[in-house]
Design a protein around this motif. Structure first.
Motif, PDB file in Angstrom:
ATOM      1  N   VAL A 161       0.830  -1.209   0.000  1.00 26.04           N
ATOM      2  CA  VAL A 161       0.000   0.000   0.000  1.00 26.04           C
ATOM      3  C   VAL A 161       0.864   1.258   0.000  1.00 26.04           C
ATOM      4  CG1 VAL A 161      -1.864   1.244   1.179  1.00 26.04           C
ATOM      5  CG2 VAL A 161      -1.824  -1.251   1.239  1.00 26.04           C
ATOM      6  N   ALA A 162       1.912   1.255   0.815  1.00 21.07           N
ATOM      7  CA  ALA A 162       2.789   2.424   0.934  1.00 21.07           C
ATOM      8  C   ALA A 162       3.454   2.779  -0.393  1.00 21.07           C
ATOM      9  CB  ALA A 162       3.847   2.186   2.010  1.00 21.07           C
ATOM     10  N   THR A 163       3.776   1.747  -1.205  1.00 15.97           N
ATOM     11  CA  THR A 163       4.458   1.979  -2.479  1.00 15.97           C
ATOM     12  C   THR A 163       3.490   2.211  -3.638  1.00 15.97           C
ATOM     13  OG1 THR A 163       4.547  -0.413  -2.833  1.00 15.97           O
ATOM     14  CG2 THR A 163       6.489   0.609  -1.847  1.00 15.97           C
ATOM     15  N   GLY A 164       2.180   2.069  -3.359  1.00 17.36           N
ATOM     16  CA  GLY A 164       1.188   2.298  -4.400  1.00 17.36           C
ATOM     17  C   GLY A 164       0.913   1.085  -5.281  1.00 17.36           C
ATOM     18  N   ASN A 165       1.529  -0.066  -4.956  1.00 18.72           N
ATOM     19  CA  ASN A 165       1.239  -1.284  -5.725  1.00 18.72           C
ATOM     20  C   ASN A 165      -0.185  -1.785  -5.467  1.00 18.72           C
ATOM     21  OD1 ASN A 165       3.716  -1.720  -7.166  1.00 18.72           O
ATOM     22  ND2 ASN A 165       4.668  -2.196  -5.211  1.00 18.72           N
ATOM     23  N   ALA A 166      -0.748  -1.379  -4.335  1.00 24.31           N
ATOM     24  CA  ALA A 166      -2.169  -1.603  -4.053  1.00 24.31           C
ATOM     25  C   ALA A 166      -2.734  -0.269  -3.563  1.00 24.31           C
ATOM     26  CB  ALA A 166      -2.343  -2.682  -2.988  1.00 24.31           C
ATOM     27  N   GLU A 167      -3.916   0.087  -4.029  1.00 20.69           N
ATOM     28  CA  GLU A 167      -4.486   1.377  -3.622  1.00 20.69           C
ATOM     29  C   GLU A 167      -4.844   1.421  -2.138  1.00 20.69           C
ATOM     30  OE1 GLU A 167      -6.455   0.765  -7.774  1.00 20.69           O
ATOM     31  OE2 GLU A 167      -5.533  -0.500  -6.239  1.00 20.69           O
ATOM     32  N   LEU A 168      -5.185   0.254  -1.598  1.00 20.87           N
ATOM     33  CA  LEU A 168      -5.556   0.184  -0.183  1.00 20.87           C
ATOM     34  C   LEU A 168      -5.281  -1.215   0.331  1.00 20.87           C
ATOM     35  CD1 LEU A 168      -9.495   0.108   0.008  1.00 20.87           C
ATOM     36  CD2 LEU A 168      -8.178  -0.445  -2.010  1.00 20.87           C
ATOM     37  N   GLY A 169      -5.341  -1.363   1.646  1.00 26.25           N
ATOM     38  CA  GLY A 169      -5.078  -2.676   2.219  1.00 26.25           C
ATOM     39  C   GLY A 169      -5.460  -2.743   3.681  1.00 26.25           C
ATOM     40  N   PHE A 170      -5.634  -3.972   4.165  1.00 26.25           N
ATOM     41  CA  PHE A 170      -5.890  -4.196   5.586  1.00 26.25           C
ATOM     42  C   PHE A 170      -4.543  -4.303   6.293  1.00 26.25           C
ATOM     43  CE2 PHE A 170     -10.045  -5.911   4.078  1.00 26.25           C
ATOM     44  CZ  PHE A 170     -10.870  -5.128   4.881  1.00 26.25           C
ATOM     45  N   VAL A 171      -4.291  -3.402   7.225  1.00 26.21           N
ATOM     46  CA  VAL A 171      -3.038  -3.417   7.989  1.00 26.21           C
ATOM     47  C   VAL A 171      -3.354  -3.241   9.474  1.00 26.21           C
ATOM     48  CG1 VAL A 171      -1.709  -2.495   6.039  1.00 26.21           C
ATOM     49  CG2 VAL A 171      -2.620  -0.918   7.752  1.00 26.21           C
ATOM     50  N   ALA A 172      -2.321  -3.327  10.293  1.00 31.45           N
ATOM     51  CA  ALA A 172      -2.492  -3.109  11.730  1.00 31.45           C
ATOM     52  C   ALA A 172      -2.461  -1.611  12.028  1.00 31.45           C
ATOM     53  CB  ALA A 172      -1.376  -3.807  12.494  1.00 31.45           C
ATOM     54  N   LEU A 173      -3.303  -1.168  12.937  1.00 29.55           N
ATOM     55  CA  LEU A 173      -3.302   0.240  13.335  1.00 29.55           C
ATOM     56  C   LEU A 173      -1.912   0.673  13.781  1.00 29.55           C
ATOM     57  CD1 LEU A 173      -4.749   2.916  13.984  1.00 29.55           C
ATOM     58  CD2 LEU A 173      -5.404   1.926  16.202  1.00 29.55           C
ATOM     59  N   SER A 174      -1.185  -0.229  14.439  1.00 28.96           N
ATOM     60  CA  SER A 174       0.149   0.107  14.953  1.00 28.96           C
ATOM     61  C   SER A 174       1.134   0.478  13.848  1.00 28.96           C
ATOM     62  CB  SER A 174       0.710  -1.074  15.745  1.00 28.96           C
ATOM     63  OG  SER A 174       0.765  -2.236  14.925  1.00 28.96           O
ATOM     64  N   GLN A 175       0.867   0.031  12.624  1.00 37.54           N
ATOM     65  CA  GLN A 175       1.781   0.335  11.521  1.00 37.54           C
ATOM     66  C   GLN A 175       1.617   1.753  10.991  1.00 37.54           C
ATOM     67  OE1 GLN A 175       0.406  -3.299   9.406  1.00 37.54           O
ATOM     68  NE2 GLN A 175       2.552  -3.549   8.912  1.00 37.54           N
ATOM     69  N   VAL A 176       0.428   2.311  11.174  1.00 38.04           N
ATOM     70  CA  VAL A 176       0.168   3.662  10.652  1.00 38.04           C
ATOM     71  C   VAL A 176       0.055   4.705  11.765  1.00 38.04           C
ATOM     72  CG1 VAL A 176      -0.881   2.829   8.517  1.00 38.04           C
ATOM     73  CG2 VAL A 176      -2.340   3.216  10.501  1.00 38.04           C
ATOM     74  N   ALA A 177      -0.123   4.228  13.001  1.00 37.60           N
ATOM     75  CA  ALA A 177      -0.286   5.146  14.139  1.00 37.60           C
ATOM     76  C   ALA A 177       1.044   5.356  14.844  1.00 37.60           C
ATOM     77  CB  ALA A 177      -1.313   4.593  15.125  1.00 37.60           C
ATOM     78  N   THR A 178       1.858   6.270  14.328  1.00 39.37           N
ATOM     79  CA  THR A 178       3.119   6.600  14.992  1.00 39.37           C
ATOM     80  C   THR A 178       2.822   7.573  16.125  1.00 39.37           C
ATOM     81  OG1 THR A 178       4.223   6.400  12.860  1.00 39.37           O
ATOM     82  CG2 THR A 178       5.465   7.447  14.624  1.00 39.37           C
ATOM     83  N   PRO A 179       3.248   7.257  17.361  1.00 39.83           N
ATOM     84  CA  PRO A 179       2.938   8.129  18.504  1.00 39.83           C
ATOM     85  C   PRO A 179       3.334   9.588  18.251  1.00 39.83           C
ATOM     86  CG  PRO A 179       3.922   6.097  19.265  1.00 39.83           C
ATOM     87  CD  PRO A 179       4.013   6.069  17.768  1.00 39.83           C
ATOM     88  N   GLY A 180       2.365  10.474  18.503  1.00 42.16           N
ATOM     89  CA  GLY A 180       2.640  11.912  18.387  1.00 42.16           C
ATOM     90  C   GLY A 180       2.522  12.470  16.982  1.00 42.16           C
ATOM     91  N   LYS A 181       2.185  11.605  16.001  1.00 38.26           N
ATOM     92  CA  LYS A 181       2.064  12.083  14.619  1.00 38.26           C
ATOM     93  C   LYS A 181       0.698  11.707  14.049  1.00 38.26           C
ATOM     94  CE  LYS A 181       6.989  11.587  13.516  1.00 38.26           C
ATOM     95  NZ  LYS A 181       7.958  10.847  12.691  1.00 38.26           N
ATOM     96  N   PRO A 182       0.134  12.560  13.161  1.00 34.27           N
ATOM     97  CA  PRO A 182      -1.145  12.191  12.535  1.00 34.27           C
ATOM     98  C   PRO A 182      -0.944  11.053  11.536  1.00 34.27           C
ATOM     99  CG  PRO A 182      -0.310  14.231  11.591  1.00 34.27           C
ATOM    100  CD  PRO A 182       0.612  13.876  12.720  1.00 34.27           C
ATOM    101  N   ILE A 183      -1.979  10.265  11.333  1.00 32.90           N
ATOM    102  CA  ILE A 183      -1.912   9.177  10.360  1.00 32.90           C
ATOM    103  C   ILE A 183      -1.939   9.769   8.952  1.00 32.90           C
ATOM    104  CG2 ILE A 183      -3.129   7.153   9.443  1.00 32.90           C
ATOM    105  CD1 ILE A 183      -4.092   6.566  12.288  1.00 32.90           C
ATOM    106  N   THR A 184      -0.978   9.368   8.120  1.00 30.80           N
ATOM    107  CA  THR A 184      -0.940   9.871   6.745  1.00 30.80           C
ATOM    108  C   THR A 184      -1.903   9.080   5.868  1.00 30.80           C
ATOM    109  OG1 THR A 184       0.874   8.382   6.204  1.00 30.80           O
ATOM    110  CG2 THR A 184       1.474  10.601   6.942  1.00 30.80           C
ATOM    111  N   GLY A 185      -2.249   9.654   4.707  1.00 32.60           N
ATOM    112  CA  GLY A 185      -3.165   8.978   3.798  1.00 32.60           C
ATOM    113  C   GLY A 185      -4.593   9.049   4.321  1.00 32.60           C
ATOM    114  N   SER A 186      -5.337   7.962   4.136  1.00 35.71           N
ATOM    115  CA  SER A 186      -6.726   7.895   4.615  1.00 35.71           C
ATOM    116  C   SER A 186      -6.993   6.494   5.139  1.00 35.71           C
ATOM    117  CB  SER A 186      -7.695   8.242   3.480  1.00 35.71           C
ATOM    118  OG  SER A 186      -7.443   7.427   2.345  1.00 35.71           O
ATOM    119  N   TYR A 187      -7.926   6.389   6.072  1.00 38.16           N
ATOM    120  CA  TYR A 187      -8.136   5.073   6.699  1.00 38.16           C
ATOM    121  C   TYR A 187      -9.536   4.934   7.284  1.00 38.16           C
ATOM    122  CZ  TYR A 187      -7.622   7.385  11.242  1.00 38.16           C
ATOM    123  OH  TYR A 187      -7.804   8.194  12.337  1.00 38.16           O
TER     124      TYR A 187
END
Length: 237
Positions: A161-187
């Motif tokens: 998903v990050a490289t754009g090979n898939a437009e979207l995907g099921f991932v773990a919240l922990s992979q996109v939720a970096t402490p202290g930063k907003p989540i990039t993209g859309s979810y």
């Protein structure tokens, strides 16, 4: 003090479910600072680690993405009875690197607006299994299956998903939720009612049974500082 710590320091060989690799890296720094022990970490799919451990891989501790695998390893004599406990409750998200692509209700799944949906192998990765449960709950499994891009692990699903090979995907919240930063993209934070609870258990493996450093790591995982890190990545407990 530092000299005393290093004199008794050990190395712990850890197999960790890919979704927990980020939080563990932070916990490892604090653990080493507190105890002098170091971690040798391998991240991947829980199902793959199970096969490696049964085949004799010399891991001391497993941080699984489910609770079934640790129980199985105990029953089969590869892990220490009574050492397993739940360290986190996983949360599933449908994520796109593109802002505005995924809506807050997950209606995009039924829209037909995408060519590829990334998912971790449901046979190896509990988060992949959870993703399939969501598609079935929404009545979309048949329609979406031809668009699925199956990854070996949740980290590979994230990469697709990050490289754009898939437009979207099921991932773990922990992979996109970096402490202290907003989540990039859309979810879409998938409601827990749409998939079975992802109870992530840790267990002491037979290789680590006589290693004080391995027992110390599992004890540290239950401490307030470690729990604070785990929660900061979006896990329940």
């Amino acid at each position: 003090m530092a000299a005393a710590l290093s004199a008794h320091a050990g190395e712990v060989a850890v197999a960790v479910a890919a979704n927990f690799a980020g939080p563990l890296a932070r916990i490892a720094e604090d653990f080493t600072a507190a105890t002098g022990h170091t971690l040798k970490v391998s991240a991947g799919a829980t199902g793959k680690f199970y096969a490696q451990i049964v085949a004799g891989a010399p891991f001391d501790v497993l941080f699984a993405a489910d609770d079934e695998t640790p129980n199985k390893l105990i029953a089969e004599g590869h892990a220490v009875a009574g050492s397993n406990f739940t360290y986190a409750i996983g949360r599933l998200v449908l994520w796109s690197a593109q802002p505005g692509f995924v809506d807050e209700q997950g209606a995009v799944l039924a829209s037909g607006k995408f060519a590829h949906l990334a998912i971790a192998n449901p046979k190896l990765a509990p988060y992949g299994q959870a993703g399939m449960e969501v598609l079935k709950a929404r009545g979309l499994a048949d329609a979406v299956t031809p668009k699925l891009v199956t990854a070996e692990s949740i980290s590979q699903a994230y990469q697709f998903v990050a490289t754009g090979n898939a437009e979207l995907g099921f991932v773990a919240l922990s992979q996109v939720a970096t402490p202290g930063k907003p989540i990039t993209g859309s979810y879409w934070l998938v409601p827990p009612s749409l998939y079975g609870e992802i109870r992530q258990d840790a267990v002491l493996l037979k290789f680590g049974e006589r290693k004080p450093a391995a027992a110390a790591l599992l004890a540290y995982l239950k401490s307030a500082p470690a729990k604070a890190v785990i929660q900061s990545y979006g896990y329940g407990h």
